[in-house]
Design a protein around this motif. Structure first.
Motif, PDB file in Angstrom:
ATOM      1  N   PHE A 300       0.901  -1.048  -0.003  1.00  0.00           N
ATOM      2  CA  PHE A 300      -0.113   0.054   0.052  1.00  0.00           C
ATOM      3  C   PHE A 300       1.019   1.354  -0.054  1.00  0.00           C
ATOM      4  O   PHE A 300       2.021   1.167   0.384  1.00  0.00           O
ATOM      5  N   SER A 301       0.357   2.256  -0.744  1.00  0.00           N
ATOM      6  CA  SER A 301       1.200   3.562  -0.548  1.00  0.00           C
ATOM      7  C   SER A 301       0.131   4.568   0.157  1.00  0.00           C
ATOM      8  O   SER A 301      -0.890   4.660  -0.477  1.00  0.00           O
ATOM      9  N   SER A 302       0.824   5.712   0.583  1.00  0.00           N
ATOM     10  CA  SER A 302      -0.136   6.823   1.068  1.00  0.00           C
ATOM     11  C   SER A 302       0.972   7.768   1.760  1.00  0.00           C
ATOM     12  O   SER A 302       1.966   7.428   1.928  1.00  0.00           O
ATOM     13  N   ILE A 311       5.028  12.479   5.340  1.00  0.00           N
ATOM     14  CA  ILE A 311       6.154  11.499   5.228  1.00  0.00           C
ATOM     15  C   ILE A 311       5.341  10.462   4.010  1.00  0.00           C
ATOM     16  O   ILE A 311       4.148  10.192   4.377  1.00  0.00           O
ATOM     17  N   HIS A 312       5.894  10.137   2.809  1.00  0.00           N
ATOM     18  CA  HIS A 312       5.409   9.306   2.114  1.00  0.00           C
ATOM     19  C   HIS A 312       5.715   7.645   2.523  1.00  0.00           C
ATOM     20  O   HIS A 312       6.764   7.584   3.060  1.00  0.00           O
ATOM     21  N   LEU A 313       4.454   6.978   2.658  1.00  0.00           N
ATOM     22  CA  LEU A 313       4.847   5.755   3.109  1.00  0.00           C
ATOM     23  C   LEU A 313       4.453   4.456   1.972  1.00  0.00           C
ATOM     24  O   LEU A 313       3.574   4.457   1.352  1.00  0.00           O
ATOM     25  N   ALA A 314       5.411   3.657   1.937  1.00  0.00           N
ATOM     26  CA  ALA A 314       5.221   2.335   1.098  1.00  0.00           C
ATOM     27  C   ALA A 314       5.477   1.295   1.993  1.00  0.00           C
ATOM     28  O   ALA A 314       6.494   0.756   2.406  1.00  0.00           O
ATOM     29  N   LEU A 315       4.242   0.411   2.050  1.00  0.00           N
ATOM     30  CA  LEU A 315       4.411  -0.851   2.371  1.00  0.00           C
ATOM     31  C   LEU A 315       4.397  -2.065   1.143  1.00  0.00           C
ATOM     32  O   LEU A 315       3.827  -1.945   0.254  1.00  0.00           O
ATOM     33  N   ALA A 335      17.386   2.813  -4.259  1.00  0.00           N
ATOM     34  CA  ALA A 335      16.738   3.619  -5.634  1.00  0.00           C
ATOM     35  C   ALA A 335      16.075   5.035  -5.158  1.00  0.00           C
ATOM     36  O   ALA A 335      16.623   5.959  -5.868  1.00  0.00           O
ATOM     37  N   ARG A 336      15.333   5.059  -4.137  1.00  0.00           N
ATOM     38  CA  ARG A 336      14.817   6.256  -3.935  1.00  0.00           C
ATOM     39  C   ARG A 336      15.774   7.503  -3.374  1.00  0.00           C
ATOM     40  O   ARG A 336      15.958   8.481  -3.353  1.00  0.00           O
ATOM     41  N   LEU A 337      16.937   6.625  -2.501  1.00  0.00           N
ATOM     42  CA  LEU A 337      17.917   7.658  -1.964  1.00  0.00           C
ATOM     43  C   LEU A 337      18.833   8.153  -2.961  1.00  0.00           C
ATOM     44  O   LEU A 337      19.090   9.082  -3.231  1.00  0.00           O
ATOM     45  N   GLN A 528       3.369  13.180  -7.346  1.00  0.00           N
ATOM     46  CA  GLN A 528       4.839  12.773  -7.850  1.00  0.00           C
ATOM     47  C   GLN A 528       5.341  11.317  -7.962  1.00  0.00           C
ATOM     48  O   GLN A 528       5.907  10.652  -8.848  1.00  0.00           O
ATOM     49  N   TYR A 529       4.866  10.671  -6.602  1.00  0.00           N
ATOM     50  CA  TYR A 529       5.365   9.306  -6.566  1.00  0.00           C
ATOM     51  C   TYR A 529       4.819   8.415  -7.563  1.00  0.00           C
ATOM     52  O   TYR A 529       5.266   7.533  -8.124  1.00  0.00           O
ATOM     53  N   GLN A 530       3.471   8.577  -8.175  1.00  0.00           N
ATOM     54  CA  GLN A 530       2.819   7.806  -8.956  1.00  0.00           C
ATOM     55  C   GLN A 530       3.274   8.063 -10.540  1.00  0.00           C
ATOM     56  O   GLN A 530       3.542   7.082 -11.227  1.00  0.00           O
ATOM     57  N   ASN A 532       5.936   8.908 -11.663  1.00  0.00           N
ATOM     58  CA  ASN A 532       7.282   8.227 -12.149  1.00  0.00           C
ATOM     59  C   ASN A 532       6.961   7.050 -12.969  1.00  0.00           C
ATOM     60  O   ASN A 532       7.667   6.523 -13.892  1.00  0.00           O
ATOM     61  N   TRP A 533       5.627   6.280 -13.048  1.00  0.00           N
ATOM     62  CA  TRP A 533       5.565   5.319 -13.608  1.00  0.00           C
ATOM     63  C   TRP A 533       4.463   5.464 -14.472  1.00  0.00           C
ATOM     64  O   TRP A 533       4.315   4.275 -15.555  1.00  0.00           O
ATOM     65  N   THR A 534       3.697   6.440 -14.888  1.00  0.00           N
ATOM     66  CA  THR A 534       2.662   6.373 -15.839  1.00  0.00           C
ATOM     67  C   THR A 534       3.303   6.335 -17.258  1.00  0.00           C
ATOM     68  O   THR A 534       2.388   5.788 -18.197  1.00  0.00           O
ATOM     69  N   ALA A 672      14.767  -2.075  -8.981  1.00  0.00           N
ATOM     70  CA  ALA A 672      14.367  -1.838 -10.075  1.00  0.00           C
ATOM     71  C   ALA A 672      12.797  -1.612 -10.123  1.00  0.00           C
ATOM     72  O   ALA A 672      12.247  -0.717 -10.954  1.00  0.00           O
ATOM     73  N   THR A 673      12.085  -2.006  -9.096  1.00  0.00           N
ATOM     74  CA  THR A 673      10.671  -1.294  -8.869  1.00  0.00           C
ATOM     75  C   THR A 673      10.272  -0.062  -8.366  1.00  0.00           C
ATOM     76  O   THR A 673       9.378   0.419  -8.215  1.00  0.00           O
ATOM     77  N   ALA A 674      11.635   0.587  -8.058  1.00  0.00           N
ATOM     78  CA  ALA A 674      11.574   1.659  -7.579  1.00  0.00           C
ATOM     79  C   ALA A 674      12.205   2.718  -8.493  1.00  0.00           C
ATOM     80  O   ALA A 674      12.428   4.077  -8.171  1.00  0.00           O
ATOM     81  N   GLY A 709       0.523  -5.769  -9.879  1.00  0.00           N
ATOM     82  CA  GLY A 709       0.695  -4.668 -10.290  1.00  0.00           C
ATOM     83  C   GLY A 709       1.837  -3.897 -10.312  1.00  0.00           C
ATOM     84  O   GLY A 709       1.837  -2.626 -10.696  1.00  0.00           O
ATOM     85  N   ARG A 710       2.847  -4.287  -9.794  1.00  0.00           N
ATOM     86  CA  ARG A 710       4.068  -3.459  -9.835  1.00  0.00           C
ATOM     87  C   ARG A 710       5.097  -4.121 -11.026  1.00  0.00           C
ATOM     88  O   ARG A 710       5.681  -5.133 -11.155  1.00  0.00           O
ATOM     89  N   LEU A 711       5.389  -2.805 -11.914  1.00  0.00           N
ATOM     90  CA  LEU A 711       6.210  -3.242 -13.017  1.00  0.00           C
ATOM     91  C   LEU A 711       7.594  -3.363 -12.575  1.00  0.00           C
ATOM     92  O   LEU A 711       7.976  -2.609 -11.510  1.00  0.00           O
ATOM     93  N   CYS A 712       8.583  -4.030 -13.389  1.00  0.00           N
ATOM     94  CA  CYS A 712       9.927  -4.040 -13.091  1.00  0.00           C
ATOM     95  C   CYS A 712      10.592  -4.297 -14.220  1.00  0.00           C
ATOM     96  O   CYS A 712      10.332  -5.332 -14.930  1.00  0.00           O
TER      97      CYS A 712
HETATM   98  P1  AMP Z   1       5.439   3.906  -3.831  1.00  0.00           P
HETATM   99  O1  AMP Z   1       6.344   5.097  -3.906  1.00  0.00           O
HETATM  100  O2  AMP Z   1       6.046   2.555  -3.903  1.00  0.00           O
HETATM  101  O3  AMP Z   1       4.515   4.053  -2.640  1.00  0.00           O
HETATM  102  O4  AMP Z   1       4.596   3.984  -5.067  1.00  0.00           O
HETATM  103  C1  AMP Z   1       3.865   5.243  -5.198  1.00  0.00           C
HETATM  104  C2  AMP Z   1       2.703   4.769  -6.521  1.00  0.00           C
HETATM  105  O5  AMP Z   1       3.480   4.553  -7.868  1.00  0.00           O
HETATM  106  C3  AMP Z   1       2.059   3.530  -6.304  1.00  0.00           C
HETATM  107  O6  AMP Z   1       0.912   3.706  -5.533  1.00  0.00           O
HETATM  108  C4  AMP Z   1       1.935   3.064  -7.529  1.00  0.00           C
HETATM  109  O7  AMP Z   1       0.717   3.617  -8.338  1.00  0.00           O
HETATM  110  C5  AMP Z   1       3.001   3.762  -8.284  1.00  0.00           C
HETATM  111  N1  AMP Z   1       4.111   2.562  -8.391  1.00  0.00           N
HETATM  112  C6  AMP Z   1       5.305   2.326  -7.652  1.00  0.00           C
HETATM  113  N2  AMP Z   1       5.925   1.151  -7.984  1.00  0.00           N
HETATM  114  C7  AMP Z   1       5.542   1.032  -8.941  1.00  0.00           C
HETATM  115  C8  AMP Z   1       5.825  -0.358 -10.067  1.00  0.00           C
HETATM  116  N3  AMP Z   1       6.917  -1.003  -9.704  1.00  0.00           N
HETATM  117  N4  AMP Z   1       4.981  -0.289 -10.967  1.00  0.00           N
HETATM  118  C9  AMP Z   1       3.899   0.407 -11.140  1.00  0.00           C
HETATM  119  N5  AMP Z   1       3.608   1.334 -10.578  1.00  0.00           N
HETATM  120  C10 AMP Z   1       4.235   1.685  -9.454  1.00  0.00           C
END
Ligand code: AMP
Length: 933
Positions: A300-302, A311-315, A335-337, A528-530, A532-534, A672-674, A709-712
């Protein structure tokens, strides 16, 4: 100590002159070799320690030091100058610092049976009742109080080291870090100072943690939810971590955890809407992607609001496989750093949440500790929380779960501090949580919090735990919840009233009834977090792309990556490689594999893509072909020409990794997923070494997009090819990857020319698709005289999924088409040319998945009359592509044609060990394929 020795010691002119360092040095020499100091000092030191070998002496050193620095202490030294008891008191302090945790009251159930620790008793030092009111110098204890009675000291030591916090830090290597922790623990003296507001917040969070589980239990009885109950403090402690981290400048936190307590984290920390969860319990699901996963594996992300900002959270999403998510989290954080250009690690916080049995049992935990301070994988320290519910499914006897005293002992390998804490003492938990974060942010190293708690239900809610743990569960049934205990305590202290405690419970239940987010701090995720992937969403695998690169640019890049500092003297063979590369850049020599690969990286870096390559020999290349790093033979200095392409050196990173496959590959998957806009590559030393990372390949690489649904776009380079090197170095096990292929989940490529590897690597970036790329890379082919390409082939063209016959021939005369992939092509070509077999054509399938049906059909179009088709492979029949891919070949072959197999016979082992047998097999399979046998 005998009077005369003590007198000699005290009256020593060195001490009188406050030269404590001198005495410390003397004492260190004595510990190393007693006869290195004079007889008098030998006797003196020996008496100091009752004649026993000294193991713990830092308090003594502290004492010397303080005596040197502190006039008052010097005075007190004189007061006790004839008293050996002084030294013994210092030893006692050290014993509490070292072993106090062994008797601390850590188990909320009170079931732990702990051995007596003799060193913690004054009697062990021959201190008696009569000494209790004597005042002693306490060295550095509590920052150096001048004098304390033994009675007060003991009471203070017990509160600090033996109450509900059991701190293990004396194993740490750094004196500075040890003192840092010591100062904070001893100042708090086991009484963390939480204000009323903070305590109310903890009660509120505990109410939510407990309330959710009760609600779910009542609403969906028997449904699996892997309840957090017993470890309820996880929720307040994680929320406190976010607040503190945000105060320290953290912008993102990435968490990894197993299934236990995940629903609670999702609802009560990350702010998932309860209604969504209830729908999932009821069997409904969103249709947004793939085939999904069970709710307790979901990420989950929020965003989370704190007084210092959001603070952005990613589980992280994770499979059932224990502990494997930890390196994934670390990779994502790195990757985020990198994206935020923060090598310190402050801006992104990794939090990994472990189970006690898994922490001790799973090797990947040790692998991640080993990575934690390395250049390639460090993330500025991870906060590791163990939900120590004292049980792993049904295994709870420590004799069966581990061979160590604590489940956390593995952390000692990196000298991490470990704070064991009783999960029923929320104030203590909050104290160590803040301390742990401050330590991580100060020293940028891993830290462990062992939250000692219990599991109120069975492994899942359909499981009956008293069948296997009768006594423990009798106790648990009687045991009040943490919220109840804390509510009572706060009411007693006047922080809240009983009515308020009750009101919190009702309010939370009402909020759940409404189904809306129950986390007041929840905020919608920053755009901005989302974003990156669009660019990479919603494309088919065969979407068009342009991987060309102009010849001029290639020449300029080629020359640039051959440059190294003038003073560098290269090793002779490396010098030859670099000299040849200059000729290749100028078009005076055909391009070989290593150069084409380096050019691909150079072209990507110069176009603004980051390239990260890790693996056990990635700088040089296991087979001496890459030389992305060169070393000065005079002084061992390294230089990375690709790094020098961009002024800040941040476009290209290559690291020789630790000898780990599982953790390293998981880390790179996380990376790679980030990092959608960069090329992330993991290279196996030999392809089958990836076996050690099979869980990463099965559970993440091949299925992560479908499940979560996580691309890599992770790329795996797996050296593969039958060179007679035996069972363990021949096959990268293509059949395993092919068997995992479906729904266009990943690309399986076997490039056979330098131009192909160039375009394949570029395609992986320039095509707006992020799918794993598994590459079977060659070994001997790296230097094969025919495996070369012209600069023009790099400049123009694209990655050819299928390569048609290269020699001129008359299609009408062809009676046999041989399909193959990889290095065997060159063996076939050689034999076909030698035998002048004009009736045979050889077609290379360079991408085995997604299978290029249309391209193969086009290549086969000139041969509609051919009836004999052969699939030739080097692997045994039960391996390689034969069983996994033949339906694809048949789909494209002309009607009425037959498909034959030419390869090694089925075999239990990937390859033979005897070279003569290998050569015989290789000859036979080539002859078979060409119809010569
Ligand atoms: P995160 O920073 O990991 O919380 O991701 C923020 C948002 O970016 C997520 O809710 C997804 O919509 C999108 N996202 C992050 N990682 C991926 C990924 N590997 N593939 C597709 N969408 C991603």
């Amino acid at each position: 100590m005998h009077e005369s020795h003590m007198t000699a010691w005290i009256d020593s002119s060195h001490l009188a002159g406050a030269n404590a360092t001198y005495i410390e040095d003397l004492y260190e020499s004595y510990l190393r070799n007693p006869s290195s100091v004079s007889d008098e000092w030998q006797r003196c030191f020996s008496d100091m320690n009752g004649g026993e070998a000294e193991t713990v002496h830092s308090a003594v050193q502290d004492y010397f030091r303080r005596v040197a620095m502190d006039g008052h202490a010097r005075q007190s030294m004189v007061e006790v100058k004839t008293d050996i008891r002084q030294i013994r008191v210092l030893q006692l302090i050290n014993a509490y610092r070292s072993y106090g945790h062994q008797v601390a009251k850590l188990d909320p159930l009170g079931l732990w049976q702990r051995d007596e620790v003799l060193e913690l008793s004054p009697a062990f030092y021959e201190l008696s009742e009569g000494d209790l009111d004597t005042r002693f110098n306490v060295g550095s204890y509590q920052g150096g109080l001048p004098m304390m009675s033994l009675r007060d000291l003991l009471s203070s030591l017990q509160k600090t080291y033996c109450a509900t916090i059991g701190a293990e830090y004396m194993h740490m290597n750094s004196i500075e870090e040890k003192r840092w922790i010591q100062a904070r623990l001893e100042a708090a003296e086991g009484h963390p100072n939480l204000d009323a507001q903070e305590r109310r917040q903890v009660l509120c969070d505990l109410t939510a943690a407990e309330g959710l589980e009760r609600y779910l239990g009542a609403k969906f009885p028997g449904a699996k939810r892997f309840s957090l109950e017993g470890g309820d403090m996880l929720v307040p402690m994680v929320k406190a971590l976010f607040r503190e981290a945000s105060r320290a400048g953290t912008e993102e936190a990435v968490m990894g955890m197993a299934h236990r307590g995940r629903l609670n984290m999702l609802i009560n920390v990350l702010g998932k809407r309860p209604q969504e969860l209830f729908d999932e319990f009821a069997g409904k699901h969103g249709e947004s992607w793939g085939t999904g996963d069970v709710k307790y594996h979901m990420g989950f992300s929020s965003d989370f609001a704190t007084n210092s900002g959001h603070i952005h959270l990613a589980l992280a999403f994770n499979p059932s496989h224990l502990e494997i998510v930890n390196p994934v989290v670390m990779g994502s954080v790195r990757a985020r750093l990198d994206r935020l250009k923060d090598p310190s690690g402050i801006k992104v916080l990794p939090i990994t949440i472990h189970g006690d049995s898994a922490m001790a049992g799973q090797g990947v935990v040790a692998e991640t500790f080993n990575l934690s301070q390395t250049r390639a994988f460090s993330v500025g320290g991870t906060v590791r929380i163990v939900i120590n519910n004292q049980i792993g499914f049904t295994t709870s006897n420590p004799q069966d779960t581990r061979s160590t005293l604590y489940c956390t002992d593995v952390a000692k390998m990196v000298g991490a501090p470990i704070f064991h804490v009783n999960g029923d003492d929320p104030d203590a938990v909050l104290f160590v949580t803040k301390l742990a974060l401050e330590y991580r942010n100060t020293f940028h190293r891993d830290v462990v919090i062992d939250l000692v708690c219990y599991r109120r239900n069975g492994h899942n809610e359909a499981d009956e735990p008293s069948a296997t743990q009768p006594l423990m569960y009798q106790k648990i049934k009687q045991h009040p919840t943490t919220r109840q205990l804390y509510g009572e305590r706060l009411a007693y202290c006047g922080v809240v009233t009983d009515a308020e405690v009750e009101q919190l419970v009702n309010d939370y239940r009402n909020a759940l009834d409404k189904g809306d987010c129950v986390v007041p701090e929840w905020r919608p995720m920053g755009q901005q977090y989302q974003q990156n992937w669009t660019p990479y969403l919603g494309h088919d695998w065969d979407i068009g792309y342009d991987s060309r690169c102009s010849r001029q640019q290639l020449q300029a890049l080629g020359e640039a990556i051959c440059r190294y500092p003038q003073e560098f003297e290269l090793q002779r063979q490396v010098q030859k490689v670099y000299d040849d590369r200059l000729l290749m850049s100028r078009g005076e020599k055909l391009v070989d594999w290593g150069f084409a690969e380096n050019l691909a990286y150079a072209s990507l870096v110069s176009a603004g893509y980051r390239v990260r390559l890790t693996g056990q020999d990635s700088g040089r290349g296991t087979f001496f072909h890459r030389h992305a790093v060169v070393f000065n033979q005079k002084d061992g200095q390294r230089h990375v020409p690709l790094e020098a392409l961009l002024p800040n050196g941040q476009g290209f990173e290559v690291y020789d990794s630790a000898l780990s496959e599982e953790a390293v590959l998981a880390f790179e998957y996380g990376y790679a997923t980030a990092a959608p806009s960069g090329l992330t590559i993991w290279e196996a030393q030999f392809g089958d070494f990836a076996n050690g990372a099979q869980v990463v390949i099965d559970q993440f690489v091949s299925s992560g997009e479908q499940k979560w649904g996580r691309l890599c776009g992770l790329t795996l380079l797996l050296p593969h090819g039958y060179e007679g090197q035996g069972p363990e170095h021949s096959s990268a096990r293509p059949e395993r990857y092919l068997q995992l292929c479906a729904q266009h989940n990943m690309q399986i490529c076997v490039p056979t020319t330098p131009a192909q590897v160039f375009h394949m690597l570029r395609r992986q970036m320039v095509r707006p698709l992020r799918r794993p790329l598994i590459v079977f890379t060659p070994k001997s082919l790296l230097r094969h005289p025919l495996a070369v390409s012209s600069l023009d082939e790099l400049a123009d063209g694209h990655f050819m999924n299928v390569i048609p016959e290269q020699d001129t021939h008359d299609p009408a005369a062809v009676t046999r088409v041989v399909l193959c992939a990889g290095k065997v092509y060159y063996d076939l070509l050689d034999a076909r040319r030698k035998g002048d077999l004009k009736q045979v054509v050889i077609v290379r399938i360079e991408q085995l998945y997604p299978f290029p049906h249309a391209e193969l059909a086009e290549v086969l179009a000139p041969y509609p009359h051919v009836r004999e088709f052969v699939w030739c492979q080097e692997e045994p029949q039960n391996q390689g592509a034969w069983y996994c891919s033949q339906h694809h070949f048949r789909e494209v072959m002309p009607e009425g044609a037959r498909l034959f197999y030419a390869g090694r016979p089925a075999s239990a082992s990937p390859a033979v060990g005897y070279i003569s047998l290998h050569l015989k097999q290789q000859k036979a399979l080539v002859e078979d394929a060409l119809g010569q046998s």
